[in-house]
Structures are given as C-alpha cells and as structure tokens.
Design an enzyme around this catalytic site. Structure first.
Site, PDB file in Angstrom:
ATOM      1  N   ASP A 169       2.633  -3.957   8.219  1.00 44.77           N
ATOM      2  CA  ASP A 169       2.937  -4.207   9.985  1.00 44.77           C
ATOM      3  C   ASP A 169       3.695  -3.442  10.676  1.00 44.77           C
ATOM      4  O   ASP A 169       5.152  -2.819   9.680  1.00 44.77           O
ATOM      5  CB  ASP A 169       4.368  -5.685  10.218  1.00 44.77           C
ATOM      6  CG  ASP A 169       3.845  -6.665  11.400  1.00 44.77           C
ATOM      7  OD1 ASP A 169       4.040  -7.776  11.323  1.00 44.77           O
ATOM      8  OD2 ASP A 169       4.893  -6.078  11.929  1.00 44.77           O
ATOM      9  N   ASP A 193      -0.840  -5.176  15.377  1.00 45.08           N
ATOM     10  CA  ASP A 193       0.039  -4.659  14.573  1.00 45.08           C
ATOM     11  C   ASP A 193      -0.210  -4.866  13.151  1.00 45.08           C
ATOM     12  O   ASP A 193       0.703  -4.389  12.445  1.00 45.08           O
ATOM     13  CB  ASP A 193       1.103  -4.436  15.083  1.00 45.08           C
ATOM     14  CG  ASP A 193       2.298  -5.415  14.933  1.00 45.08           C
ATOM     15  OD1 ASP A 193       1.567  -6.567  14.501  1.00 45.08           O
ATOM     16  OD2 ASP A 193       3.584  -4.933  14.671  1.00 45.08           O
ATOM     17  N   GLU A 194      -0.688  -5.669  12.638  1.00 44.60           N
ATOM     18  CA  GLU A 194      -0.546  -5.953  10.705  1.00 44.60           C
ATOM     19  C   GLU A 194      -1.886  -6.931  10.432  1.00 44.60           C
ATOM     20  O   GLU A 194      -2.620  -7.027  10.545  1.00 44.60           O
ATOM     21  CB  GLU A 194      -0.747  -7.934  11.417  1.00 44.60           C
ATOM     22  CG  GLU A 194       0.582  -8.113  10.118  1.00 44.60           C
ATOM     23  CD  GLU A 194       0.791  -9.825  11.289  1.00 44.60           C
ATOM     24  OE1 GLU A 194       0.618 -10.472   9.807  1.00 44.60           O
ATOM     25  OE2 GLU A 194       0.653 -10.032  11.464  1.00 44.60           O
TER      26      GLU A 194
HETATM   27  N1  DCP Z   1       3.707 -10.134  21.032  1.00 44.07           N
HETATM   28  C1  DCP Z   1       4.215  -9.837  22.155  1.00 44.07           C
HETATM   29  N2  DCP Z   1       4.419 -11.409  22.466  1.00 44.07           N
HETATM   30  C2  DCP Z   1       4.888 -12.259  21.121  1.00 44.07           C
HETATM   31  C3  DCP Z   1       5.167 -12.049  20.437  1.00 44.07           C
HETATM   32  C4  DCP Z   1       4.405 -10.805  19.543  1.00 44.07           C
HETATM   33  O1  DCP Z   1       3.376 -10.300  23.123  1.00 44.07           O
HETATM   34  N3  DCP Z   1       5.519 -13.024  21.380  1.00 44.07           N
HETATM   35  C5  DCP Z   1       3.272  -8.400  20.369  1.00 44.07           C
HETATM   36  C6  DCP Z   1       4.202  -7.464  20.956  1.00 44.07           C
HETATM   37  C7  DCP Z   1       4.996  -6.498  19.629  1.00 44.07           C
HETATM   38  C8  DCP Z   1       3.571  -7.050  18.908  1.00 44.07           C
HETATM   39  O2  DCP Z   1       2.859  -7.780  19.686  1.00 44.07           O
HETATM   40  O3  DCP Z   1       5.189  -5.702  19.633  1.00 44.07           O
HETATM   41  C9  DCP Z   1       3.487  -7.447  17.091  1.00 44.07           C
HETATM   42  O4  DCP Z   1       4.017  -8.543  16.792  1.00 44.07           O
HETATM   43  P1  DCP Z   1       5.076  -8.896  15.655  1.00 44.07           P
HETATM   44  O5  DCP Z   1       5.652  -9.533  15.869  1.00 44.07           O
HETATM   45  O6  DCP Z   1       5.242  -6.928  14.625  1.00 44.07           O
HETATM   46  O7  DCP Z   1       7.147  -7.492  16.619  1.00 44.07           O
HETATM   47  P2  DCP Z   1       6.616  -6.017  16.923  1.00 44.07           P
HETATM   48  O8  DCP Z   1       5.801  -5.192  16.078  1.00 44.07           O
HETATM   49  O9  DCP Z   1       7.124  -5.819  18.448  1.00 44.07           O
HETATM   50  O10 DCP Z   1       8.278  -5.992  16.240  1.00 44.07           O
HETATM   51  P3  DCP Z   1       7.900  -6.348  13.971  1.00 44.07           P
HETATM   52  O11 DCP Z   1       9.218  -4.963  13.748  1.00 44.07           O
HETATM   53  O12 DCP Z   1       9.441  -7.527  13.813  1.00 44.07           O
HETATM   54  O13 DCP Z   1       7.465  -6.574  14.014  1.00 44.07           O
HETATM   55 MG    MG Z   2       4.676  -5.921  13.925  1.00 45.23          MG
END
Ligand code: DCP
Ligand code: MG
Length: 439
Positions: A23, A134-135
């Site tokens: 992730d 991203d996962e």
């Molecule tokens: N995303 C979004 N709206 C949300 C949650 C996520 O648009 N409510 C998008 C932005 C994030 C991406 O999806 O960058 C990936 O989601 P993640 O939950 O993996 O969050 P992040 O990668 O940003 O942070 P983390 O480091 O906690 O994984």
């Molecule tokens: Mg993420």
C-alpha cells in the site's frame, strides 16, 4: 514454527503461503511531490473538487506532515483549512511552519505513476491482485521462503519484501508500506501497522499473537455497526473476538460471525486471485513430497492439461501458447512455453505439448507442476458474456499460475517459428522452448 517446512509441500495447504500486501504511502501527495520536489517534507493536502485559492472540495489525502495538524481523508477542505491554513493565506507575522500547501487531484498523472509501480509488482510476483490505485496483494510463495536467511534472524521472505520496496522507491520515487504474512487479511493489517515506509513481517505461527491487540475495527469485514455490536458484547480487540464463543457469534451475526471469528484468529484461506480479464488460464499442483518419477509428473501434467483445456473451452477461449511451470525445491521456478502458428482449441495438443516440454525435466526433482495456456483470444459471440466476468471466481478453485503474461514467456517463441506446426510431434522435432527464470 516458521522455517521448518518448505512452502507448498502439501497440495491444498496454504498455511505456508507468502502474501505481500503493498500500500503506497499518502499516494496522491507522494505523486505531487514527484513533480514538485520542493513539497517533500512539507504539509501537503490534495483535494478532490478543490481549486487553487478556493475553499470547497474534500480531502483526498494528506501528507503525514499535514495529518499531524488533524487533516485527514474525506474531510471538507474548509475544515482542513481551519486546521492547516494555506501558506499564501497567512499573515506575514504568522509562523509559516503552521501552514501548508494545497493541490487539486490530477488522477491521470497518479494513474501513470501507479502503472509504473504495478509494472514492478508484476515482475516481482507470480500472481498479483490489484485492489485500488495504490494497493495490491502479491503471492510470492514460489519466489521466496519462510526459512531464515543464513546470516541472521530475518526470513528470506522479509528480504524479498525489502527488495520489492526498494525497487519501488528507487525506480518510481514513491514509498510503499508492505505487510508480509501467510494470508491476505493478515498481510493487509501488517501493511498498515507501521506506516509510512513500513515493513511488517508476520510469520506463520505468529499470526494470532500479532492480531490479538488490534482493534476489531481493523479486522477485515468488520464495519462500524458490527464493531459497535461487538463492543456491546465486550469484544474490543481481535484477541477478544478470537477468544469469543464461535456459536454465540454465529447466533448473533449468522454465518458472518463464524467468518469474523476465523479472521480474528488469523485463519484466511483465500487465494490471491488476479484481477481483470485473464491473459492466460493455468493450474498448478504440488506433490506432497518432491519427486523425480517421470510417471508421477506425467500423471499430474495430464490432469492439469485436461483441466486447463476444459476451462478454456468452456470460456470460449482459444490459445496460441502452451506452457508448463516446474518448481524445483526449494523455490526455483522454471517456465517453458511453445507458441503455435495460430489460436487453437485442442485439448490433446495441450497435453502433448506439455509432455514435450516436460521431457527436459525428466531427471529433475520437482515439487510442483503447472500448465498454462496463454495468448488467449475469445470468439466474438462470447464477448458480451465474458465482459464483466469476475476473474476472482474463475481463479478461486485451486493453486493457479500467474495470469499476467510474462513478456519473455511467449514472444521469443513466436519469433522462433513453428509457423506451420499443428501437431505436437512436429513441435517436438522443431520446437524451441523459451526460458523464463524468475528471480
Ligand atoms: N483517496 C481518496 N478519497 C478517500 C481515500 C483515498 O481520494 N476518502 C485516494 C487518495 C489516496 C489514495 O486514494 O492517496 C489511496 O488511498 P489510501 O487509503 O491508501 O491513502 P493514502 O495512500 O493517501 O495514505 P496511506 O499512507 O494511509 O495509505
Ligand atoms: Mg495508501
């Protein structure tokens, strides 16, 4: 105990599987930093429906520096601005350290970065299940092992995950957190355990202990309503849930109750299945004990070939490449494939080509064999029924080979010909196999 058995020595036992959950860290923000390196280390908010200078929209993600100000995903931008003002909005006397940067979502750019990451992941695993931008889950059981590295207290699996992580950072410039575990749900919890830039390894035998302190909110399949109901029963952690009475959970939550109980105990026998429309169909089978007996190998290959050909036919799929996979203990993976002049639907040919390819391994001690048909084409009339086909169901029946075509697996064969071969005997005389050495 970890490291005592080699992975996959029991045909249907996946307890020694090695699953990576990858992730990316604050992914959209990390992408923005790629093209604006001056944002590295700064509080950064990426807003959906946000426009520069305006106050509307919602937070898609926030860098970890911005999270320290209380900014989080899905928050209204107006609320985020209260907690973390824009640098350009603060008074000259105010502390610039208490302000941050805001950027609008640019999904096309993030998809390009994600494609670069996924390309690396595909190179690093036989099976990859992409879950979101991203996962992804990777099954790397055949690439590494739970054994300890000769040099110390780390497993080979940990070293492998570190290699994947370093490749992403070095080649794409963004960081990932990775969880390594014998099953998907534990790997998922593990990747979240030490974010950002984390690497958490949960070895077989340590799963239950690892999960025990985790809140029920983080147990796969537990939503806010279930979490509240569990709370009413005094069940706050995965450990509480694991210790609860299974039949009581079942009477309260139905069959899901039993499932949640199993998840909390770290039991999850789901196989990592690829997403999307298949590029190939394959099946693998492991010997209980590694064998050199050619008859045993042929028997297995015959059954696998039959199964794969039947499945291709029932899907209306024609194939142009037939291949085998041979796993030599402990985890050396060899693939051989042969391309045909055109797409066919010919179960006998699958078997005879697979037998030909197996000849090279007549003397080899093997622990697992697989058969694959690839370079698939589908009859036009079947297109509509195949669209929207859920690959997960198709691939869930047993150990499957990778769905992603490995470029080196087929192309060299097509180059080398067999342009007029239609039978395996001719293939045998003239055919050449490609060699793909997985790392
Ligand atoms: N995303 C979004 N709206 C949300 C949650 C996520 O648009 N409510 C998008 C932005 C994030 C991406 O999806 O960058 C990936 O989601 P993640 O939950 O993996 O969050 P992040 O990668 O940003 O942070 P983390 O480091 O906690 O994984
Ligand atoms: Mg993420």
């Amino acid at each position: 105990m970890a490291g005592e058995t080699l992975p996959g020595t029991e045909p249907d036992d996946r307890s020694d599987s090695i699953v990576l959950h990858v992730d990316m860290d604050c992914f959209y923000a990390a992408c923005e930093r790629l093209r604006e390196p001056e944002l590295v280390g700064e509080p950064l908010v990426v807003g959906m429906g946000y426009e520069p200078g305006e106050g509307h929209g919602a937070v898609a993600t926030a860098s970890y520096e911005a999270r320290a100000f209380g900014v989080e995903s899905a928050q209204p931008i107006s609320q985020a601005l209260d907690r973390l003002p824009r640098l350009e909005d603060i008074d000259p006397d105010d502390d610039p350290e208490q302000a941050g940067y805001y950027r609008p979502v640019d999904i096309d750019f993030y998809k390009e970065v994600a494609a670069d990451v996924k390309a690396i992941l595909r190179e690093c695993a036989d099976v990859i299940r992409e879950v979101s931008i991203d996962e992804a889950y990777l099954d790397v059981t055949d690439r590494t092992a739970w054994d300890f590295a000769p040099s110390g207290d780390r497993t080979l699996a940990e070293g492998y995950a570190r290699y994947v992580k370093q490749r992403i950072e070095r080649e794409v410039g963004v960081t990932a957190s990775i969880g390594v575990a014998p099953n998907m749900s534990t790997a998922k919890v593990a990747s979240d355990f030490d974010k950002p830039d984390g690497l958490t390894v949960v070895r077989p035998g340590e799963v239950r202990e690892f999960l025990a302190p985790i809140s029920v909110h983080d147990v796969h399949g537990v939503g806010p309503v279930t979490a509240r109901e569990l709370g009413e029963l005094g069940i706050e952690t995965a450990g509480d849930l694991a210790d609860a009475d299974a039949s009581e959970l079942e009477s309260r939550f139905g069959s899901r109750g039993r499932e949640l109980h199993e998840r909390a105990k770290g039991m999850d026998d789901r196989e990592v299945t690829p997403t999307g429309r298949p590029k190939s169909l394959s099946r693998e089978s492991a010997f209980t004990e590694p064998t050199t007996e050619m008859e045993d190998k042929q028997e297995v290959v015959r059954a696998l070939a039959r199964d794969v050909a039947d499945r291709a036919r029932s899907r209306g799929a024609m194939y142009r490449t037939i291949g085998i996979k041979v796993i030599v203990p402990p985890f050396e993976s060899n693939t051989r494939a042969r391309s045909l002049p055109g797409p066919v639907d010919d179960p006998d040919l699958v078997e005879s080509v697979a037998f030909d390819l197996l000849e090279e391994f007549a003397e080899t001690r093997v622990r697992k064999l697989g058969v694959r048909v690839s370079n698939l084409s589908f009859a036009e009339t079947d297109q509509s029924s195949l669209d929207g086909w859920d690959a997960a169901t198709e691939w869930s029946d047993s150990d499957e080979m990778d769905q992603q075509s490995n470029a080196g697996d087929t192309e060299p064969n097509s180059e080398r010909g067999q342009t007029d071969d239609t039978t395996a005997s001719r293939s045998k005389r003239r055919g050449q196999s490609s060699l793909v050495e997985f790392d």
